[in-house]
Design an enzyme around this catalytic site. Structure first.
Site, PDB file in Angstrom:
ATOM      1  N   SER A 113      67.383  41.937  56.973  1.00 50.74           N
ATOM      2  CA  SER A 113      68.011  42.526  58.160  1.00 50.74           C
ATOM      3  C   SER A 113      68.727  41.435  58.923  1.00 50.74           C
ATOM      4  O   SER A 113      68.304  40.273  58.920  1.00 50.74           O
ATOM      5  CB  SER A 113      66.960  43.171  59.063  1.00 50.74           C
ATOM      6  OG  SER A 113      67.551  43.643  60.258  1.00 50.74           O
ATOM      7  N   LYS A 170      65.013  43.844  65.361  1.00 50.55           N
ATOM      8  CA  LYS A 170      64.104  44.157  64.261  1.00 50.55           C
ATOM      9  C   LYS A 170      63.365  42.912  63.786  1.00 50.55           C
ATOM     10  O   LYS A 170      62.169  42.943  63.516  1.00 50.55           O
ATOM     11  CB  LYS A 170      64.873  44.767  63.087  1.00 50.55           C
ATOM     12  CG  LYS A 170      65.309  46.196  63.268  1.00 50.55           C
ATOM     13  CD  LYS A 170      65.915  46.707  61.976  1.00 50.55           C
ATOM     14  CE  LYS A 170      66.406  48.139  62.114  1.00 50.55           C
ATOM     15  NZ  LYS A 170      66.937  48.664  60.830  1.00 50.55           N
ATOM     16  N   ASP A 204      75.963  47.525  51.510  1.00 47.60           N
ATOM     17  CA  ASP A 204      76.248  48.924  51.819  1.00 47.60           C
ATOM     18  C   ASP A 204      74.974  49.757  51.727  1.00 47.60           C
ATOM     19  O   ASP A 204      74.088  49.479  50.905  1.00 47.60           O
ATOM     20  CB  ASP A 204      77.282  49.486  50.841  1.00 47.60           C
ATOM     21  CG  ASP A 204      78.673  48.921  51.079  1.00 47.60           C
ATOM     22  OD1 ASP A 204      78.925  48.441  52.196  1.00 47.60           O
ATOM     23  OD2 ASP A 204      79.493  48.958  50.132  1.00 47.60           O
ATOM     24  N   ASP A 254      64.448  50.740  56.726  1.00 43.95           N
ATOM     25  CA  ASP A 254      65.555  51.586  57.145  1.00 43.95           C
ATOM     26  C   ASP A 254      64.968  52.540  58.158  1.00 43.95           C
ATOM     27  O   ASP A 254      63.898  53.123  57.933  1.00 43.95           O
ATOM     28  CB  ASP A 254      66.194  52.333  55.981  1.00 43.95           C
ATOM     29  CG  ASP A 254      67.605  52.799  56.336  1.00 43.95           C
ATOM     30  OD1 ASP A 254      68.351  52.015  56.953  1.00 43.95           O
ATOM     31  OD2 ASP A 254      67.960  53.942  56.023  1.00 43.95           O
TER      32      ASP A 254
END
Length: 205
Positions: free
Chosen positions: A12, A17, A44, A73
């Site tokens: 990330s 986060k 992507d 995610d």
């Protein structure tokens, strides 16, 4: 076996986060590094599900570094909008990514709805190597509602608008420690830590 997890790369580039993940993984004594520090760019996220996108991110980071990789995610899902923004939460208002524009779009969309209930969802994926056939997967759900005026200075993303009725606070009004105890990401990481702790008992304080 997870005993070789001395160092993992966090897939990330989101500073918020990273802070949350590093704080929650600290008790395991595992060194964490960000993908940005390894000059790895974002990959992507073409899939329609959180878990597929997390796997893509973790696999990419592991391939680039040769290290185990952890990816999440996550997003906010609004019931009145059929679960949107969902996997598109980070880019809800289009490119370039902007928390301010995302929040503005969400609030303006929801002004017409009486039901503003929502939940944050997070899935965490840990790959021990890029071709790991058995990734460790954990998830968390954090329920609340969307308010139309922001409150609080902490957090990131939709946090200033994500209201928790039982606490009478938004996510942005919580300390990092408070948030980590109850958030979607905190829940998912706690489950992940429990799994890892079974293999690393001597390293957990």
């Amino acid at each position: 076996m997870t005993s070789h997890l001395n160092k993992i790369v966090i897939a990330s580039s989101n500073a918020g986060k990273l802070r949350e993940i590093e704080k929650l993984l600290a008790p395991l004594g595992i060194e964490t590094i960000s993908q940005a520090s390894c000059t790895i760019g974002e990959v992507d996220e073409p899939h329609a599900t959180f878990v597929e996108n997390a796997l893509v991110k973790a696999r990419h980071a592991s391939q680039q570094t040769g290290l185990p990789a952890l990816a999440d995610d996550s997003g906010i899902c609004v019931n009145a909008l059929g679960g949107a923004p969902g996997v598109f939460s980070a880019r809800y208002a289009g490119e370039p990514k902007s928390d301010a524009r995302n929040n503005q779009k969400l609030v303006e969309t929801l002004r017409a709805y009486a039901d503003r209930s929502a939940y944050y969802y997070c899935v965490m994926v840990l790959l021990r190597h890029a071709h790991d056939p058995q990734p460790i997967i954990a998830e968390g759900v954090w329920r609340g509602e969307i308010i139309l005026e922001p409150r609080g200075e902490g957090g990131f993303g939709y946090d200033p608008f994500f209201f928790l009725p039982e606490l009478n606070k938004t996510s942005a009004e919580l300390s990092l420690e408070e948030k980590n105890l109850i958030s979607h990401r905190g829940q998912a990481l706690a489950k992940l830590v429990t799994i890892l702790s079974k293999d690393l008992p001597d390293r957990v304080s």
